[in-house]
Write a protein that holds these residues in place. Sequence first.
Motif, PDB file in Angstrom:
ATOM      1  N   VAL A  15      -7.589  -3.610   0.446  1.00 43.62           N
ATOM      2  CA  VAL A  15      -6.385  -3.088  -0.205  1.00 43.62           C
ATOM      3  C   VAL A  15      -6.815  -2.274  -1.426  1.00 43.62           C
ATOM      4  CG1 VAL A  15      -4.261  -3.672  -1.451  1.00 43.62           C
ATOM      5  CG2 VAL A  15      -4.915  -4.981   0.584  1.00 43.62           C
ATOM      6  N   SER A  17      -5.686  -0.737  -4.703  1.00 44.93           N
ATOM      7  CA  SER A  17      -4.543  -1.025  -5.560  1.00 44.93           C
ATOM      8  C   SER A  17      -4.793  -0.556  -6.986  1.00 44.93           C
ATOM      9  CB  SER A  17      -4.242  -2.524  -5.523  1.00 44.93           C
ATOM     10  OG  SER A  17      -3.014  -2.789  -6.166  1.00 44.93           O
ATOM     11  N   PHE A  65      -1.491  -0.109  -2.355  1.00 45.94           N
ATOM     12  CA  PHE A  65      -0.497  -0.888  -3.116  1.00 45.94           C
ATOM     13  C   PHE A  65      -0.539  -0.352  -4.551  1.00 45.94           C
ATOM     14  CE2 PHE A  65       1.286  -5.467  -3.289  1.00 45.94           C
ATOM     15  CZ  PHE A  65       1.948  -5.259  -4.477  1.00 45.94           C
ATOM     16  N   TYR A 203       6.627  -0.546  -7.825  1.00 42.16           N
ATOM     17  CA  TYR A 203       5.418  -0.591  -6.993  1.00 42.16           C
ATOM     18  C   TYR A 203       5.791  -0.437  -5.519  1.00 42.16           C
ATOM     19  CZ  TYR A 203       2.783  -2.397 -10.986  1.00 42.16           C
ATOM     20  OH  TYR A 203       2.181  -2.541 -12.215  1.00 42.16           O
ATOM     21  N   VAL A 205       4.101  -0.211  -1.280  1.00 47.16           N
ATOM     22  CA  VAL A 205       2.972  -0.576  -0.412  1.00 47.16           C
ATOM     23  C   VAL A 205       3.045   0.237   0.883  1.00 47.16           C
ATOM     24  CG1 VAL A 205       4.167  -2.542   0.706  1.00 47.16           C
ATOM     25  CG2 VAL A 205       1.678  -2.540   0.530  1.00 47.16           C
ATOM     26  N   ILE A 225       1.449  -6.508   4.731  1.00 41.96           N
ATOM     27  CA  ILE A 225       2.655  -5.824   4.230  1.00 41.96           C
ATOM     28  C   ILE A 225       3.904  -6.640   4.569  1.00 41.96           C
ATOM     29  CG2 ILE A 225       4.110  -3.769   4.538  1.00 41.96           C
ATOM     30  CD1 ILE A 225       1.479  -2.148   4.750  1.00 41.96           C
TER      31      ILE A 225
END
Length: 254
Positions: A15, A17, A65, A203, A205, A225
Motif C-alpha cells: 500500500v 500511502s 491510500f 482521504y 483509497v 479496500i
Amino acid sequence: MLASASTWAQQSIVVASTTSTEQSGLFGHVLPEFKKASGIDVKVVALGTGQAIDMARRGDADVLFVHDKVAEEKFVADGFAARRQEVMYNDFVLVGPKADPAKTTGKDVVEALKKVAAANAPFISRGDKSGTHAAELRFWKMAGLDSKGSGYKECGCGMGPALNIASSSGGYALTDRGTWLNFKNRGDLAVLVEGDKRLFNQYGVMLVSAARHPQVKTADGQKFIDWVTGPAGQSAIASYKIGGEQLFFPNAMK
C-alpha cells in the motif's frame, strides 16, 4: 490445514500511502485487525501523497491510500485505477509558537497566512508534493500574495520532521491533526488556527489497475479496500484515539 496456513503466510500487498496515516499511528492500530481477518500482510510505503501516487503509477503498489482529491481524481481519469473510494477524514491545523508573534490565532487559515507573511515569521513548508503541501499551496494561492515572507522555508521532508524544525525554530506549520496528536516533540508549539471549513482533509483509497500493471495483486488489494471501507475497517478507524481524542473519522459509508 497446513497448506492453507502456508498460503496465508505468503499473502501480502503493498500500500502506497501518506506519511500522516503512518506517523499518526493509524496503520499500526488497524492493520493487525485486517491481518487477523484476512491473513494478508500489508506492507506500507509511507511517502508524501505526490510520491505515493507516482509509485502507484509505476505499478510499484497494489493499493493507493492518500489525501489529495484533485490528484486522486486525475489518477482515476488517467486510467491507473477504476474508481476512488472515500475512507475517512480529519482536518488540517496551523500550529505555531504559543505566544503567536504573527497574531494568527483564529479560524481563518488564509488570513493567518497573510499575517505570517507580513510578519516575515518563520514558516516551515513540507515542500514535498504531499497532500498537506498541496493543501498549504492552495491556501497561499487564496491569500494572493506576491511573497510568503522572508521566513518561509521548504524542508522537502515529511510531516514529523517539518514539525521538529518548526518546534526548534519557533516557526509556524500546517499539519494534519492526526500527526499533530501523535507528535511528542512539541516544545512551544500549539494549535493556533482550526475550524475553518477549508481545512477539511479527506482521504481516498484506490486499487491500482491490473490493465495498466498486470502484476498488481487485484484480489488481495480489493479485499483490503472492501475491509477498510466496510463496517470492520471503519469501526477500527473510529476506535483509534490518543488521549481520548479521535484522530480520523470514517465516512466511506455515509
